[in-house]
Design a protein around this motif. Structure first.
Motif, PDB file in Angstrom:
ATOM      1  N   PHE A  10      41.809  39.305  42.052  1.00 52.35           N
ATOM      2  CA  PHE A  10      41.088  40.172  41.129  1.00 52.35           C
ATOM      3  C   PHE A  10      42.052  41.109  40.423  1.00 52.35           C
ATOM      4  O   PHE A  10      41.931  41.348  39.221  1.00 52.35           O
ATOM      5  N   THR A  11      43.041  41.626  41.152  1.00 51.36           N
ATOM      6  CA  THR A  11      44.034  42.500  40.529  1.00 51.36           C
ATOM      7  C   THR A  11      44.821  41.755  39.464  1.00 51.36           C
ATOM      8  O   THR A  11      45.067  42.280  38.378  1.00 51.36           O
ATOM      9  N   LEU A  48      26.722  32.259  42.638  1.00 49.04           N
ATOM     10  CA  LEU A  48      26.922  33.389  41.724  1.00 49.04           C
ATOM     11  C   LEU A  48      26.973  32.919  40.273  1.00 49.04           C
ATOM     12  O   LEU A  48      26.478  33.595  39.380  1.00 49.04           O
ATOM     13  N   ARG A  49      27.572  31.780  40.043  1.00 46.79           N
ATOM     14  CA  ARG A  49      27.593  31.207  38.686  1.00 46.79           C
ATOM     15  C   ARG A  49      26.189  30.777  38.258  1.00 46.79           C
ATOM     16  O   ARG A  49      25.831  30.904  37.095  1.00 46.79           O
ATOM     17  N   SER A  61      32.339  41.677  37.264  1.00 48.73           N
ATOM     18  CA  SER A  61      32.785  42.887  37.949  1.00 48.73           C
ATOM     19  C   SER A  61      32.211  42.986  39.370  1.00 48.73           C
ATOM     20  O   SER A  61      32.757  43.701  40.201  1.00 48.73           O
ATOM     21  N   PHE A  62      31.140  42.254  39.663  1.00 42.00           N
ATOM     22  CA  PHE A  62      30.554  42.280  40.998  1.00 42.00           C
ATOM     23  C   PHE A  62      31.149  41.223  41.926  1.00 42.00           C
ATOM     24  O   PHE A  62      30.904  41.246  43.125  1.00 42.00           O
ATOM     25  N   LEU A  63      31.901  40.287  41.387  1.00 45.72           N
ATOM     26  CA  LEU A  63      32.420  39.185  42.195  1.00 45.72           C
ATOM     27  C   LEU A  63      33.301  39.639  43.358  1.00 45.72           C
ATOM     28  O   LEU A  63      33.124  39.157  44.474  1.00 45.72           O
ATOM     29  N   PRO A  64      34.264  40.547  43.161  1.00 45.92           N
ATOM     30  CA  PRO A  64      35.078  40.970  44.312  1.00 45.92           C
ATOM     31  C   PRO A  64      34.248  41.628  45.407  1.00 45.92           C
ATOM     32  O   PRO A  64      34.493  41.405  46.590  1.00 45.92           O
ATOM     33  N   LEU A  65      33.250  42.404  45.013  1.00 41.14           N
ATOM     34  CA  LEU A  65      32.400  43.053  46.006  1.00 41.14           C
ATOM     35  C   LEU A  65      31.617  42.016  46.811  1.00 41.14           C
ATOM     36  O   LEU A  65      31.551  42.087  48.049  1.00 41.14           O
TER      37      LEU A  65
END
Length: 106
Positions: free
Chosen positions: A91-92, A40-41, A48-52
């Protein structure tokens, strides 16, 4: 770097079968998550797409657990659920701590 993480994960997975140390599966899955992170990096995916994406990867690991025998099934399910918990709480935490403070004038 992602390829190194995948190879290391496969080596730990192989070692868990070969030496009957089933707890090495957790370490193997950590390296698979690191491989996804490195990919991903590399592709510069928005934060914002990382948690998904990580949630989908956890669901994938959980789905794989239904295709293997019962002695490994629990370890894969626990690994996926723990990772999902860390993703959600992490993420939170990042969202609440790193968001700029906004003031609203009434």
């Amino acid at each position: 770097m992602a390829l190194i993480c995948v190879i290391t994960g496969v080596l730990f997975l192989s070692a868990s079968y070969r030496f009957s140390k089933l707890d090495l599966i957790y370490l193997s899955n950590v390296f698979f998550y690191l491989a996804v992170w490195n990919l991903l990096r590399f592709f510069v995916i928005e934060n914002s797409f990382l948690p998904l994406i990580f949630s989908l990867f956890s669901i994938g690991i959980y789905a794989v657990s239904y295709q293997i025998n019962s002695e490994l099934k629990n370890r894969y399910q626990i690994s996926a659920l723990v990772a999902q918990t860390f993703i959600a709480s992490g993420f939170t935490l990042v969202v609440t701590l790193l968001q700029p403070c906004q003031t609203f004038i009434l």
